[in-house]
Write an enzyme that holds these catalytic residues in place. Structure first.
Site, PDB file in Angstrom:
ATOM      1  N   GLY A   1       0.831  -1.211   0.000  1.00  0.00           N
ATOM      2  CA  GLY A   1       0.000   0.000   0.000  1.00  0.00           C
ATOM      3  C   GLY A   1       0.858   1.250   0.000  1.00  0.00           C
ATOM      4  O   GLY A   1       0.437   2.310   0.466  1.00  0.00           O
TER       5      GLY A   1
ATOM      6  N   VAL B   1      -1.223   6.795   3.382  1.00  0.00           N
ATOM      7  CA  VAL B   1      -0.256   6.539   4.461  1.00  0.00           C
ATOM      8  C   VAL B   1       1.105   6.140   3.885  1.00  0.00           C
ATOM      9  O   VAL B   1       2.154   6.588   4.350  1.00  0.00           O
ATOM     10  CB  VAL B   1      -0.788   5.440   5.419  1.00  0.00           C
ATOM     11  N   GLY B   2       1.082   5.324   2.826  1.00  0.00           N
ATOM     12  CA  GLY B   2       2.338   4.882   2.209  1.00  0.00           C
ATOM     13  C   GLY B   2       3.160   6.058   1.700  1.00  0.00           C
ATOM     14  O   GLY B   2       4.378   6.138   1.901  1.00  0.00           O
TER      15      GLY B   2
ATOM     16  N   TYR C   1     -15.594  -4.424   6.624  1.00  0.00           N
ATOM     17  CA  TYR C   1     -14.227  -3.881   6.758  1.00  0.00           C
ATOM     18  C   TYR C   1     -13.705  -4.112   8.181  1.00  0.00           C
ATOM     19  O   TYR C   1     -12.575  -4.558   8.381  1.00  0.00           O
ATOM     20  CB  TYR C   1     -14.317  -2.390   6.439  1.00  0.00           C
TER      21      TYR C   1
ATOM     22  N   PRO D   1      -4.857   3.561  13.775  1.00  0.00           N
ATOM     23  CA  PRO D   1      -4.971   5.023  13.622  1.00  0.00           C
ATOM     24  C   PRO D   1      -6.435   5.443  13.678  1.00  0.00           C
ATOM     25  O   PRO D   1      -7.322   4.664  13.334  1.00  0.00           O
ATOM     26  CB  PRO D   1      -4.408   5.303  12.221  1.00  0.00           C
TER      27      PRO D   1
ATOM     28  N   ASN E   1      -9.111   8.642  12.255  1.00  0.00           N
ATOM     29  CA  ASN E   1      -9.315   9.085  10.858  1.00  0.00           C
ATOM     30  C   ASN E   1      -8.079   9.838  10.351  1.00  0.00           C
ATOM     31  O   ASN E   1      -7.604  10.757  11.013  1.00  0.00           O
ATOM     32  CB  ASN E   1     -10.542  10.003  10.772  1.00  0.00           C
TER      33      ASN E   1
ATOM     34  N   HIS F   1     -13.103   9.610   2.178  1.00  0.00           N
ATOM     35  CA  HIS F   1     -13.347   9.966   3.574  1.00  0.00           C
ATOM     36  C   HIS F   1     -13.771  11.430   3.671  1.00  0.00           C
ATOM     37  O   HIS F   1     -13.653  12.184   2.715  1.00  0.00           O
ATOM     38  CB  HIS F   1     -12.094   9.709   4.408  1.00  0.00           C
TER      39      HIS F   1
ATOM     40  N   LYS G   1     -15.203  19.145  -2.548  1.00  0.00           N
ATOM     41  CA  LYS G   1     -16.526  19.792  -2.744  1.00  0.00           C
ATOM     42  C   LYS G   1     -16.430  21.296  -2.512  1.00  0.00           C
ATOM     43  O   LYS G   1     -17.044  22.093  -3.224  1.00  0.00           O
ATOM     44  CB  LYS G   1     -17.561  19.194  -1.783  1.00  0.00           C
TER      45      LYS G   1
ATOM     46  N   ASP H   1     -25.177   9.796   9.045  1.00  0.00           N
ATOM     47  CA  ASP H   1     -24.178  10.340   9.961  1.00  0.00           C
ATOM     48  C   ASP H   1     -23.134   9.291  10.337  1.00  0.00           C
ATOM     49  O   ASP H   1     -22.045   9.629  10.786  1.00  0.00           O
ATOM     50  CB  ASP H   1     -24.849  10.788  11.276  1.00  0.00           C
TER      51      ASP H   1
HETATM   52  P1  NAP Z   1      -5.358   4.276   0.278  1.00  0.00           P
HETATM   53  O1  NAP Z   1      -4.861   5.641   0.108  1.00  0.00           O
HETATM   54  O2  NAP Z   1      -6.685   3.889  -0.313  1.00  0.00           O
HETATM   55  O3  NAP Z   1      -4.251   3.284  -0.270  1.00  0.00           O
HETATM   56  C1  NAP Z   1      -4.501   1.917  -0.343  1.00  0.00           C
HETATM   57  C2  NAP Z   1      -3.226   1.250  -0.808  1.00  0.00           C
HETATM   58  O4  NAP Z   1      -3.473  -0.170  -0.902  1.00  0.00           O
HETATM   59  C3  NAP Z   1      -2.773   1.716  -2.195  1.00  0.00           C
HETATM   60  O5  NAP Z   1      -1.373   1.713  -2.238  1.00  0.00           O
HETATM   61  C4  NAP Z   1      -3.341   0.603  -3.096  1.00  0.00           C
HETATM   62  O6  NAP Z   1      -2.587   0.454  -4.300  1.00  0.00           O
HETATM   63  C5  NAP Z   1      -3.132  -0.607  -2.214  1.00  0.00           C
HETATM   64  N1  NAP Z   1      -4.027  -1.712  -2.563  1.00  0.00           N
HETATM   65  C6  NAP Z   1      -5.393  -1.734  -2.448  1.00  0.00           C
HETATM   66  N2  NAP Z   1      -5.869  -2.923  -2.891  1.00  0.00           N
HETATM   67  C7  NAP Z   1      -4.767  -3.655  -3.277  1.00  0.00           C
HETATM   68  C8  NAP Z   1      -4.596  -4.953  -3.809  1.00  0.00           C
HETATM   69  N3  NAP Z   1      -5.642  -5.760  -4.037  1.00  0.00           N
HETATM   70  N4  NAP Z   1      -3.340  -5.362  -4.107  1.00  0.00           N
HETATM   71  C9  NAP Z   1      -2.264  -4.546  -3.883  1.00  0.00           C
HETATM   72  N5  NAP Z   1      -2.352  -3.319  -3.348  1.00  0.00           N
HETATM   73  C10 NAP Z   1      -3.602  -2.876  -3.055  1.00  0.00           C
HETATM   74  O7  NAP Z   1      -5.430   3.870   1.813  1.00  0.00           O
HETATM   75  P2  NAP Z   1      -4.796   4.586   3.078  1.00  0.00           P
HETATM   76  O8  NAP Z   1      -5.793   5.574   3.539  1.00  0.00           O
HETATM   77  O9  NAP Z   1      -3.398   4.955   2.801  1.00  0.00           O
HETATM   78  O10 NAP Z   1      -4.837   3.383   4.128  1.00  0.00           O
HETATM   79  C11 NAP Z   1      -3.666   2.703   4.550  1.00  0.00           C
HETATM   80  C12 NAP Z   1      -4.043   1.826   5.719  1.00  0.00           C
HETATM   81  O11 NAP Z   1      -4.568   2.644   6.769  1.00  0.00           O
HETATM   82  C13 NAP Z   1      -5.124   0.803   5.391  1.00  0.00           C
HETATM   83  O12 NAP Z   1      -4.795  -0.443   5.963  1.00  0.00           O
HETATM   84  C14 NAP Z   1      -6.379   1.392   6.024  1.00  0.00           C
HETATM   85  O13 NAP Z   1      -7.278   0.391   6.401  1.00  0.00           O
HETATM   86  C15 NAP Z   1      -5.802   2.116   7.215  1.00  0.00           C
HETATM   87  N6  NAP Z   1      -6.608   3.239   7.730  1.00  0.00           N
HETATM   88  C16 NAP Z   1      -6.972   4.274   6.914  1.00  0.00           C
HETATM   89  C17 NAP Z   1      -7.718   5.329   7.454  1.00  0.00           C
HETATM   90  C18 NAP Z   1      -8.077   6.566   6.650  1.00  0.00           C
HETATM   91  O14 NAP Z   1      -8.756   7.446   7.206  1.00  0.00           O
HETATM   92  N7  NAP Z   1      -7.660   6.682   5.408  1.00  0.00           N
HETATM   93  C19 NAP Z   1      -8.093   5.309   8.807  1.00  0.00           C
HETATM   94  C20 NAP Z   1      -7.696   4.239   9.598  1.00  0.00           C
HETATM   95  C21 NAP Z   1      -6.962   3.209   9.043  1.00  0.00           C
HETATM   96  P3  NAP Z   1      -2.895   1.369  -5.629  1.00  0.00           P
HETATM   97  O15 NAP Z   1      -3.146   2.760  -5.156  1.00  0.00           O
HETATM   98  O16 NAP Z   1      -1.666   1.251  -6.416  1.00  0.00           O
HETATM   99  O17 NAP Z   1      -4.111   0.781  -6.236  1.00  0.00           O
HETATM  100  P1  GDP Z   2     -15.985   7.198   9.321  1.00  0.00           P
HETATM  101  O1  GDP Z   2     -15.254   7.788  10.481  1.00  0.00           O
HETATM  102  O2  GDP Z   2     -15.579   5.777   9.051  1.00  0.00           O
HETATM  103  O3  GDP Z   2     -17.470   7.345   9.469  1.00  0.00           O
HETATM  104  O4  GDP Z   2     -15.464   7.939   8.036  1.00  0.00           O
HETATM  105  P2  GDP Z   2     -15.696   9.218   7.135  1.00  0.00           P
HETATM  106  O5  GDP Z   2     -14.412   9.840   6.907  1.00  0.00           O
HETATM  107  O6  GDP Z   2     -16.448   8.750   5.927  1.00  0.00           O
HETATM  108  O7  GDP Z   2     -16.563  10.277   7.996  1.00  0.00           O
HETATM  109  C1  GDP Z   2     -17.924  10.180   7.994  1.00  0.00           C
HETATM  110  C2  GDP Z   2     -18.611  11.339   8.729  1.00  0.00           C
HETATM  111  O8  GDP Z   2     -18.454  12.563   8.005  1.00  0.00           O
HETATM  112  C3  GDP Z   2     -20.094  11.052   8.793  1.00  0.00           C
HETATM  113  O9  GDP Z   2     -20.653  11.672   9.929  1.00  0.00           O
HETATM  114  C4  GDP Z   2     -20.611  11.729   7.510  1.00  0.00           C
HETATM  115  O10 GDP Z   2     -21.989  12.041   7.566  1.00  0.00           O
HETATM  116  C5  GDP Z   2     -19.738  12.986   7.496  1.00  0.00           C
HETATM  117  N1  GDP Z   2     -19.556  13.568   6.154  1.00  0.00           N
HETATM  118  C6  GDP Z   2     -19.954  14.817   5.785  1.00  0.00           C
HETATM  119  N2  GDP Z   2     -19.674  15.045   4.504  1.00  0.00           N
HETATM  120  C7  GDP Z   2     -19.032  13.927   4.040  1.00  0.00           C
HETATM  121  C8  GDP Z   2     -18.450  13.601   2.789  1.00  0.00           C
HETATM  122  O11 GDP Z   2     -18.462  14.355   1.811  1.00  0.00           O
HETATM  123  N3  GDP Z   2     -17.863  12.368   2.697  1.00  0.00           N
HETATM  124  C9  GDP Z   2     -17.793  11.490   3.763  1.00  0.00           C
HETATM  125  N4  GDP Z   2     -17.187  10.312   3.620  1.00  0.00           N
HETATM  126  N5  GDP Z   2     -18.373  11.790   4.961  1.00  0.00           N
HETATM  127  C10 GDP Z   2     -18.964  12.988   5.091  1.00  0.00           C
END
Ligand code: NAP
Ligand code: GDP
Length: 335
Positions: free
Chosen positions: A9, A14-15, A144, A171, A173, A187, A195, A278
């Site tokens: 990833g 994060v990567g 998930y 982590p 959000n 997210h 937007k 929500d």
């Molecule tokens: P991201 O931006 O969506 O990146 C996902 C990464 O996984 C990309 O490098 C993608 O590769 C790779 N990937 C997805 N499916 C794959 C597959 N089938 N085979 C190989 N590579 C694959 O995600 P992120 O937000 O950086 O998340 C990183 C970690 O943090 C995840 O484990 C996630 O669950 C965790 N996390 C994220 C959040 C958040 O708010 N974003 C919050 C808590 C935890 P390509 O881009 O090249 O397709």
């Molecule tokens: P969650 O923490 O897993 O629920 O992740 P999100 O990052 O999707 O946050 C969701 C919260 O933000 C909810 O309360 C949504 O109603 C609110 N929200 C408001 N506008 C947006 C939007 O444009 N996209 C997303 N994903 N959530 C939104």
């Protein structure tokens, strides 16, 4: 730590944060590269990690000594509600392949990434590391959440049976540069930033989904990157560790929207679409264990980190990810 560190990833939010820290912190410093270590950042173009043979070919090619496992099918509330089976199965397959191959290739350490979604919906707050398995997760993202929870179960099973040092981080959000800035499959911060920029450009209202009342706790991707590198170097428990700002930094979605309005410089109308979900009301997590073990980590202030992310997105608008999660494009649903 002078071998090969494989980051799955490595092309995601994060990567890219970890790559930035590894390339910019002084070598040998607390979060910097260690002398002689090779860091390999993988994306899905390097192989589909849902496929065991493709994953095995990656391990044969790179012969990793340590793994930071980030790859996952990731989405915001709305994609998680729609594609529960896909989120469960893709993540189960990816995690199982990475952990089993890390075991077979005798990797010295694996740090996998979970999420606060793994915690029970009904549980006493704040969330702390020992509460992960105390009840079912929130229904909106149970596919998930269960996929991620099982990583902790596997980590303990591999350690109990073989002595493997497989651990995980939780982590809250995350936001930052290189996020998925799609308008719907993203997210809250990247979705609303995009937007708001369009509302400013087109002179249209800025619409925030839901009531704006839910509370969330955010961590900037480059702060998280430092903490994940710290976990790899210094954290030696199998049990997960929460990586986040403090629970006193929880903010409402309305506060997030206000901060985005300020960072973008938007002066128009701003409304809530209360017909949209929500999700969970709040999920405050304690970072007491983290702050105790690191000796106190200083986080980037929220508005400053948000401003950096917004500026990055504006400067990279044409190349940033805005096309949704392509991996979900042909997935069927009943809706
Ligand atoms: P991201 O931006 O969506 O990146 C996902 C990464 O996984 C990309 O490098 C993608 O590769 C790779 N990937 C997805 N499916 C794959 C597959 N089938 N085979 C190989 N590579 C694959 O995600 P992120 O937000 O950086 O998340 C990183 C970690 O943090 C995840 O484990 C996630 O669950 C965790 N996390 C994220 C959040 C958040 O708010 N974003 C919050 C808590 C935890 P390509 O881009 O090249 O397709
Ligand atoms: P969650 O923490 O897993 O629920 O992740 P999100 O990052 O999707 O946050 C969701 C919260 O933000 C909810 O309360 C949504 O109603 C609110 N929200 C408001 N506008 C947006 C939007 O444009 N996209 C997303 N994903 N959530 C939104």
């Amino acid at each position: 730590m002078s071998g090969t560190i494989l980051v799955t990833g490595g092309t995601g939010l994060v990567g890219k944060g970890i790559q930035y820290i590894i390339e910019n912190e002084p070598e040998g410093s607390r979060f910097g590269k260690k002398a002689g270590a090779k860091w390999v950042f993988l994306g899905s173009k390097d192989g589909d990690l849902r496929d065991f043979e493709a994953t095995k070919a990656i391990f044969e090619k790179h012969q990793p000594t340590e793994v930071i496992h980030l790859a996952a099918l990731v989405g915001g509330l709305f994609s998680n509600m729609k594609y529960k089976s896909t989120f469960l199965r893709d993540n189960l397959l990816i995690n199982d392949n990475i952990l089993e191959l890390s075991h077979r290739f005798k990797c010295k350490k694996v740090v996998s990434c979970l999420s606060t979604c793994v915690f029970p919906d009904k549980v006493e707050y704040p969330l702390t590391e020992e509460k992960v398995h105390l009840g079912p997760p929130h229904g909106s993202n149970f596919g998930y959440a269960h996929g991620k929870r099982l990583v902790d179960v596997q980590n303990h099973a591999y350690n109990d049976q073989y002595g493997d040092m497989f651990t995980s981080v939780i982590p809250t959000n995350i936001f930052g540069e290189h996020d998925n800035y799609d308008l719907s499959d993203s997210h809250v911060i990247p979705g609303l930033v995009h937007k708001c920029i369009l509302a400013k450009k087109n002179n249209t209202p800025f619409i925030v989904s839901g009531t704006g009342k839910p509370l969330r706790q955010f961590v900037y991707s480059r702060d998280l990157a430092k903490l994940m590198i710290w976990t790899l170097y210094e954290y030696n428990e199998i049990d997960p560790i929460i990586l986040s700002t403090g629970e006193d930094e929880e903010i409402s979605i309305k506060d997030v929207a206000d901060a985005i309005v300020k960072a973008v410089g938007f002066e128009g109308d701003y409304q809530f679409d209360t017909s949209k979900a929500d999700g969970q009301y709040r999920k405050p997590a304690s970072n007491a264990k983290l702050q105790r073990l690191t000796g106190g980590f200083k986080f980037t202030p929220f508005q400053e980190a948000l401003q950096q992310s917004v500026t990055w997105f504006m400067e990279n608008y044409d190349s940033a990810r805005t096309g949704g999660n392509g991996k979900l494009n042909n997935v069927e649903t009943k809706q």
